[in-house]
Design an enzyme around this catalytic site. Structure first.
Site, PDB file in Angstrom:
ATOM      1  CG  HIS A 179     -10.712   4.907   3.894  1.00  0.00           C
ATOM      2  ND1 HIS A 179     -10.785   6.200   4.374  1.00  0.00           N
ATOM      3  CD2 HIS A 179      -9.403   4.576   3.895  1.00  0.00           C
ATOM      4  CE1 HIS A 179      -9.555   6.623   4.656  1.00  0.00           C
ATOM      5  NE2 HIS A 179      -8.706   5.670   4.370  1.00  0.00           N
ATOM      6  CD  GLU A 182      -6.779   3.189   1.747  1.00  0.00           C
ATOM      7  OE1 GLU A 182      -6.419   2.931   2.910  1.00  0.00           O
ATOM      8  OE2 GLU A 182      -6.244   4.078   1.049  1.00  0.00           O
ATOM      9  CG  ASP A 207      -0.802   4.045   4.847  1.00  0.00           C
ATOM     10  OD1 ASP A 207      -1.107   4.410   3.693  1.00  0.00           O
ATOM     11  OD2 ASP A 207      -1.499   4.301   5.843  1.00  0.00           O
ATOM     12  CG  ASP A 265      -2.531   6.284   0.262  1.00  0.00           C
ATOM     13  OD1 ASP A 265      -3.524   6.046  -0.442  1.00  0.00           O
ATOM     14  OD2 ASP A 265      -2.409   5.858   1.427  1.00  0.00           O
ATOM     15  CG  HIS A 278      -2.019   1.002   1.139  1.00  0.00           C
ATOM     16  ND1 HIS A 278      -3.238   0.706   0.580  1.00  0.00           N
ATOM     17  CD2 HIS A 278      -2.094   2.294   1.521  1.00  0.00           C
ATOM     18  CE1 HIS A 278      -4.021   1.773   0.629  1.00  0.00           C
ATOM     19  NE2 HIS A 278      -3.351   2.760   1.197  1.00  0.00           N
ATOM     20  CG  HIS A 320      -2.651  -0.132   4.702  1.00  0.00           C
ATOM     21  ND1 HIS A 320      -3.655  -0.643   3.930  1.00  0.00           N
ATOM     22  CD2 HIS A 320      -3.058   1.118   5.055  1.00  0.00           C
ATOM     23  CE1 HIS A 320      -4.634   0.243   3.826  1.00  0.00           C
ATOM     24  NE2 HIS A 320      -4.294   1.321   4.510  1.00  0.00           N
ATOM     25  CG  HIS A 352      -8.983   1.197   6.286  1.00  0.00           C
ATOM     26  ND1 HIS A 352      -8.960   2.307   7.100  1.00  0.00           N
ATOM     27  CD2 HIS A 352      -7.958   1.367   5.419  1.00  0.00           C
ATOM     28  CE1 HIS A 352      -7.977   3.111   6.737  1.00  0.00           C
ATOM     29  NE2 HIS A 352      -7.343   2.557   5.719  1.00  0.00           N
TER      30      HIS A 352
END
Length: 421
Positions: A172, A145, A342, A42, A40, A234, A213
């Site tokens: 999420h 995500e 992350d 972003d 993961h 993650h 999540h």
């Protein structure tokens, strides 16, 4: 998680004890053979927030230290061989707006692959990952995500798969009508009937079910439903840091039967108990300034840095993350763990894992703790590649036995197909 600038740029960073030179040299040797598959990152959302995808203005071929956690030179230095790029969109986006934003994120990754094709290789399969490794390129995959990205539409789910998305995180930070989040009030009691149908259709497509999540009840329902291995892209161990975003031991213990992989994250508030309360206070400070806690604009980061200066941050380190991996190996087994940093999705990072160049420090720490080369090869590369290949095998079998599902939220759950539900 949404991205941010590099961890508190301009503020004093906690200091990690350097890895012994011998261990660090050996770590780099091991990563040259079995590089990191990171679950993961972003970066796409960071590029949206910083420059609205204008890659001329933020060129990741150059060192972007102080602006991003991620660029190609530091991916190379960190021994990264495959990256799941998150095509995350905020969960306050709903309906068609969420779908459109997800498509923009996918387009961003496509632009990156075109622009940096000598370093990044599009990967859709486990075979593609191995081919990229053999070529010396970084296999690039995508993960969506949050189930809000499909707007309650299995056809949209299939379209995302066709565009290259190879996992979807079921929620999420906010619960959906069909799946409960770890950080919101429950709405579905885990997975609803439609939520279970989403999992089944992901299995049929060959899209990995990502349980980061989600609430523990959702984890259990997904494991009960999925015919393919699941992942946690993650998440770390709840027994080591009691945060709802982490994985309980009873779930980790189910991974061997499922075949899945839990990928430890580096986010301090998920790995260091002392950081949980500190982050809660930092979030409240952001709200007091009229900002969302996840705001990563220059103004948002200015407020975060000022709070950190006045309230010194509890410092996670490489050792903190290694503690989670030790525990996850004990609970789930060496065949069922991985790494999902992350990066560019957190305002703060552990000392020694300051950006994507830091993975050798973690491998060196695990060598110091007695992890074998064979175990580390599974952690960094082999487990993640195996899981994607297994999902492909399940998908081929399921597609030979059943066609696409056209079920709806309303039909299965008796609920309206409200946008963003």
């Amino acid at each position: 998680m949404p991205p941010t600038s590099a961890a508190s740029p301009g503020s004093a960073a906690p200091t990690a004890s350097p890895a012994p030179t011998g261990h660090l040299a050996r770590a780099r040797e091991l990563l040259a053979a079995y590089p990191v598959v990171d679950g993961h990152n972003d970066l796409p959302w960071a590029l949206r927030e910083h420059v609205r995808y204008d890659l001329d203005r933020l060129d990741i071929a150059a060192d972007q230290t102080g602006t991003l956690h991620t660029d190609i030179p530091r991916l190379r230095s960190g021994g990264v061989g495959a990256q799941f790029w998150s095509v995350y969109v905020r969960s306050d986006l709903a309906g068609d707006e969420a779908v459109s934003a997800t498509l923009e994120q996918i387009d961003c990754v496509t632009q990156l692959l075109t622009r940096y094709g000598s370093d990044l290789a599009r990967a859709l399969t486990a075979g593609d990952m191995e081919k990229a490794r053999a070529e010396g390129r970084i296999a690039s995959l995508m993960g969506a995500e949050g189930g809000h990205s499909i707007n309650n539409s299995l056809a949209t789910l299939r379209a995302l798969h066709a565009l290259g998305v190879r996992y979807m995180t079921l929620t999420h930070n906010d619960s959906l009508a069909w799946a409960d989040s770890a950080t919101d009030e429950p709405r579905a009691g885990g997975l609803s009937a439609f939520g279970r149908e989403v999992v089944r259709e992901m299995n049929r497509c060959g899209m990995l079910v990502d349980l980061s999540h989600v609430a523990a009840t959702t984890m259990g329902d997904a494991l009960d439903t999925s015919e393919a291995p699941v992942i946690f892209s993650h998440s770390s161990a709840r027994a080591v840091c009691d945060h709802p975003r982490n994985i309980p031991d009873d779930v980790l213990e189910r991974l061997p039967a499922n075949g899945g992989v839990a990928m430890a994250t580096f986010v301090p508030k998920f790995v260091l108990p002392a950081a949980v309360a500190w982050t809660r206070a930092a979030d409240e400070n952001m709200r007091a300034h009229g900002l969302h806690p996840l705001d990563t604009t220059p103004r948002g980061m200015e407020v975060q840095r000022a709070f950190e200066a006045a309230n010194p941050r509890p410092a996670a380190t490489v050792s903190t993350v290694a503690d989670h991996l030790d525990h996850m190996r004990e609970a789930a087994g060496i065949d069922h763990i991985g790494i999902g940093g992350d990066y560019d999705g957190t305002a703060f990072v552990p000392a020694g894992l300051d950006d994507v160049s830091g993975y050798p420090n973690l491998v060196a720490e695990l060598l110091r703790r007695g992890w074998s080369a064979a175990d580390l090869a599974k952690l960094t590369w082999q487990n993640a590649v195996r899981v994607l290949g297994a999902a492909e095998d399940v998908a081929r079998d399921l597609r030979s036995r059943r066609g696409p599902s056209n079920a709806t939220l309303a039909a299965l759950d008796g609920a309206p197909d409200a946008p963003g539900a």
